[in-house]
Design a protein around this motif. Sequence first.
Motif, PDB file in Angstrom:
ATOM      1  N   ILE A 152       0.847  -1.185   0.000  1.00  0.00           N
ATOM      2  CA  ILE A 152       0.000   0.000   0.000  1.00  0.00           C
ATOM      3  C   ILE A 152       0.890   1.244   0.000  1.00  0.00           C
ATOM      4  CG2 ILE A 152      -1.758   1.294   1.245  1.00  0.00           C
ATOM      5  CD1 ILE A 152      -2.842  -1.296   2.312  1.00  0.00           C
ATOM      6  N   LEU A 153       0.672   2.113  -0.981  1.00  0.00           N
ATOM      7  CA  LEU A 153       1.521   3.295  -1.154  1.00  0.00           C
ATOM      8  C   LEU A 153       0.967   4.544  -0.494  1.00  0.00           C
ATOM      9  CD1 LEU A 153       2.594   2.867  -4.894  1.00  0.00           C
ATOM     10  CD2 LEU A 153       3.791   2.117  -2.824  1.00  0.00           C
ATOM     11  N   GLY A 154      -0.334   4.577  -0.219  1.00  0.00           N
ATOM     12  CA  GLY A 154      -0.901   5.773   0.403  1.00  0.00           C
ATOM     13  C   GLY A 154      -2.403   5.740   0.430  1.00  0.00           C
ATOM     14  N   VAL A 155      -2.984   6.776   1.043  1.00  0.00           N
ATOM     15  CA  VAL A 155      -4.439   6.894   1.163  1.00  0.00           C
ATOM     16  C   VAL A 155      -4.928   8.049   0.297  1.00  0.00           C
ATOM     17  CG1 VAL A 155      -4.490   5.896   3.470  1.00  0.00           C
ATOM     18  CG2 VAL A 155      -4.245   8.374   3.214  1.00  0.00           C
ATOM     19  N   THR A 156      -6.221   8.014  -0.003  1.00  0.00           N
ATOM     20  CA  THR A 156      -6.783   8.990  -0.939  1.00  0.00           C
ATOM     21  C   THR A 156      -7.519  10.143  -0.259  1.00  0.00           C
ATOM     22  OG1 THR A 156      -8.819   7.706  -1.149  1.00  0.00           O
ATOM     23  CG2 THR A 156      -7.034   7.216  -2.715  1.00  0.00           C
ATOM     24  N   SER A 157      -7.375  10.262   1.052  1.00  0.00           N
ATOM     25  CA  SER A 157      -7.929  11.424   1.754  1.00  0.00           C
ATOM     26  C   SER A 157      -6.906  12.549   1.721  1.00  0.00           C
ATOM     27  CB  SER A 157      -8.266  11.062   3.200  1.00  0.00           C
ATOM     28  OG  SER A 157      -7.158  10.447   3.832  1.00  0.00           O
ATOM     29  N   LEU A 158      -7.369  13.774   1.943  1.00  0.00           N
ATOM     30  CA  LEU A 158      -6.449  14.911   1.920  1.00  0.00           C
ATOM     31  C   LEU A 158      -5.557  14.956   3.149  1.00  0.00           C
ATOM     32  CD1 LEU A 158      -8.801  17.745   0.586  1.00  0.00           C
ATOM     33  CD2 LEU A 158      -7.072  16.456  -0.692  1.00  0.00           C
ATOM     34  N   THR A 159      -6.016  14.352   4.238  1.00  0.00           N
ATOM     35  CA  THR A 159      -5.257  14.337   5.478  1.00  0.00           C
ATOM     36  C   THR A 159      -5.081  12.894   5.949  1.00  0.00           C
ATOM     37  OG1 THR A 159      -7.302  14.606   6.767  1.00  0.00           O
ATOM     38  CG2 THR A 159      -6.083  16.615   6.171  1.00  0.00           C
ATOM     39  N   PRO A 160      -4.101  12.633   6.819  1.00  0.00           N
ATOM     40  CA  PRO A 160      -3.898  11.269   7.319  1.00  0.00           C
ATOM     41  C   PRO A 160      -5.131  10.738   8.036  1.00  0.00           C
ATOM     42  CG  PRO A 160      -2.002  12.652   7.824  1.00  0.00           C
ATOM     43  CD  PRO A 160      -3.071  13.569   7.309  1.00  0.00           C
ATOM     44  N   THR A 161      -5.282   9.421   8.041  1.00  0.00           N
ATOM     45  CA  THR A 161      -6.416   8.764   8.675  1.00  0.00           C
ATOM     46  C   THR A 161      -5.926   8.005   9.903  1.00  0.00           C
ATOM     47  OG1 THR A 161      -7.542   8.533   6.553  1.00  0.00           O
ATOM     48  CG2 THR A 161      -8.275   7.096   8.338  1.00  0.00           C
ATOM     49  N   ALA A 162      -6.558   8.266  11.060  1.00  0.00           N
ATOM     50  CA  ALA A 162      -6.100   7.672  12.318  1.00  0.00           C
ATOM     51  C   ALA A 162      -6.122   6.152  12.285  1.00  0.00           C
ATOM     52  CB  ALA A 162      -6.961   8.188  13.467  1.00  0.00           C
ATOM     53  N   SER A 163      -7.088   5.574  11.582  1.00  0.00           N
ATOM     54  CA  SER A 163      -7.201   4.114  11.546  1.00  0.00           C
ATOM     55  C   SER A 163      -6.196   3.468  10.592  1.00  0.00           C
ATOM     56  CB  SER A 163      -8.621   3.709  11.144  1.00  0.00           C
ATOM     57  OG  SER A 163      -8.937   4.212   9.854  1.00  0.00           O
ATOM     58  N   LEU A 164      -5.451   4.297   9.858  1.00  0.00           N
ATOM     59  CA  LEU A 164      -4.445   3.786   8.922  1.00  0.00           C
ATOM     60  C   LEU A 164      -3.112   4.492   9.181  1.00  0.00           C
ATOM     61  CD1 LEU A 164      -6.721   3.775   5.775  1.00  0.00           C
ATOM     62  CD2 LEU A 164      -5.796   1.727   6.883  1.00  0.00           C
ATOM     63  N   PRO A 165      -2.551   4.299  10.365  1.00  0.00           N
ATOM     64  CA  PRO A 165      -1.316   5.011  10.719  1.00  0.00           C
ATOM     65  C   PRO A 165      -0.153   4.620   9.810  1.00  0.00           C
ATOM     66  CG  PRO A 165      -1.769   3.251  12.292  1.00  0.00           C
ATOM     67  CD  PRO A 165      -2.987   3.371  11.424  1.00  0.00           C
ATOM     68  N   GLY A 166       0.669   5.609   9.490  1.00  0.00           N
ATOM     69  CA  GLY A 166       1.841   5.360   8.672  1.00  0.00           C
ATOM     70  C   GLY A 166       1.608   5.455   7.184  1.00  0.00           C
ATOM     71  N   LEU A 167       0.350   5.594   6.784  1.00  0.00           N
ATOM     72  CA  LEU A 167       0.043   5.719   5.355  1.00  0.00           C
ATOM     73  C   LEU A 167      -0.222   7.189   5.026  1.00  0.00           C
ATOM     74  CD1 LEU A 167      -2.253   2.612   4.733  1.00  0.00           C
ATOM     75  CD2 LEU A 167       0.165   2.897   4.161  1.00  0.00           C
ATOM     76  N   ALA A 168       0.622   7.764   4.197  1.00  0.00           N
ATOM     77  CA  ALA A 168       0.510   9.184   3.874  1.00  0.00           C
ATOM     78  C   ALA A 168      -0.485   9.407   2.751  1.00  0.00           C
ATOM     79  CB  ALA A 168       1.876   9.736   3.463  1.00  0.00           C
ATOM     80  N   PRO A 169      -1.236  10.510   2.802  1.00  0.00           N
ATOM     81  CA  PRO A 169      -2.131  10.847   1.686  1.00  0.00           C
ATOM     82  C   PRO A 169      -1.347  11.077   0.402  1.00  0.00           C
ATOM     83  CG  PRO A 169      -2.657  12.132   3.644  1.00  0.00           C
ATOM     84  CD  PRO A 169      -1.348  11.458   3.910  1.00  0.00           C
ATOM     85  N   LEU A 170      -1.935  10.685  -0.722  1.00  0.00           N
ATOM     86  CA  LEU A 170      -1.300  10.993  -1.999  1.00  0.00           C
ATOM     87  C   LEU A 170      -1.149  12.496  -2.177  1.00  0.00           C
ATOM     88  CD1 LEU A 170      -2.056   7.986  -2.407  1.00  0.00           C
ATOM     89  CD2 LEU A 170      -2.632   8.529  -4.772  1.00  0.00           C
ATOM     90  N   ALA A 171      -2.078  13.241  -1.589  1.00  0.00           N
ATOM     91  CA  ALA A 171      -2.053  14.700  -1.703  1.00  0.00           C
ATOM     92  C   ALA A 171      -0.820  15.303  -1.068  1.00  0.00           C
ATOM     93  CB  ALA A 171      -3.308  15.290  -1.064  1.00  0.00           C
ATOM     94  N   THR A 172      -0.182  14.582  -0.136  1.00  0.00           N
ATOM     95  CA  THR A 172       1.043  15.084   0.500  1.00  0.00           C
ATOM     96  C   THR A 172       2.287  14.408  -0.062  1.00  0.00           C
ATOM     97  OG1 THR A 172       0.981  13.450   2.309  1.00  0.00           O
ATOM     98  CG2 THR A 172      -0.244  15.504   2.628  1.00  0.00           C
ATOM     99  N   GLN A 173       2.103  13.560  -1.080  1.00  0.00           N
ATOM    100  CA  GLN A 173       3.235  12.879  -1.712  1.00  0.00           C
ATOM    101  C   GLN A 173       3.597  13.501  -3.056  1.00  0.00           C
ATOM    102  OE1 GLN A 173       3.285   8.514  -1.677  1.00  0.00           O
ATOM    103  NE2 GLN A 173       1.532   8.519  -0.282  1.00  0.00           N
ATOM    104  N   GLY A 174       3.118  14.717  -3.272  1.00  0.00           N
ATOM    105  CA  GLY A 174       3.418  15.397  -4.520  1.00  0.00           C
ATOM    106  C   GLY A 174       2.271  15.435  -5.501  1.00  0.00           C
TER     107      GLY A 174
END
Length: 320
Positions: free
Chosen positions: A217-239
Amino acid sequence: MLRRLFFLLITLLAHNAWSAWPADRPIHLIVPFPAGSSPDLLARQVADPLSKALNQSIVVENKPGAGGNLGTRLVARAPNDGYTLLYTINGPLVTAPTLYQQTLGYNPTTDLAPISLIATSPNVLVVSPALQLNSTAEFVQQAKARPNTLNYGSVGAGSAAHLAMELFKQQTGVDLLHVPYASFPQITTAMLAGDIQASFMVPAIAMPQAKEGKLNILGVTSLTPTASLPGLAPLATQGFEGFEAISWHAMLAPAGTDPTILLKLQQILAEILATAQIKDKFSAQYFSAVGSNAQVLQQLMQTEKKRWDEVMARLNLSLD
């Protein structure tokens, strides 16, 4: 004079009827998806405390079919007396009106009254471990270096997974081939077999496989991090600024339902969704309990419709 008295009497009687809501008859909460599905599980978790707060029986009814459209249509055509409510996801409210312009049979804007946003959850960008990637940027680089050779899976044209990847392709300029499947478990099997290399998936399906190292898993699709998915950065913050493709649940009623009923439900739901117990139950399903007023839900529906209408127009996509 008699006419004015007549209408005054009717108004008073109607007011007394609404004030007595809910009377001693069940409220039917329609979930247009199968038993055991994510919306069904969360709807039942909300229905129990809502029933207790109203001191009223609430019957959760599953009315699946046509991606949630059948049950949604049922509520849109139901009496607006406060005894039929809808618990649904974003698809029947946002993308269905464009995908099924000729056959849908309801208009979410005019046939349904928003009550509250209930919960949100990101999707996750999943890739095959065989690609040996550490970031979304590396995935984009590899896809650009190998145009039309990487495949992605979805649960069909017009699905959230399909539209999310098409939005991603548009924003990044990558070229991926679409392979539709009937379900997310089939997508997982196809990825493990090497038939596809990527997909946007719901966390509940992807996370168990990822924890075993079978999926990456490379990231999440929300604009901000999700508490239930720690360590997964939003794509919006990956460039990939502004990229968003979330799932959300909401409660609505037939249009014309008395505003005092809608407001009462919204206020009670806000209290329920703020409790630690509900937040923990939702988090276990990778959802965040939200709660909102009707205006927030209405604005979300409009914003989401605009975003996905643009994607579907570019694809010239219709399922009529």
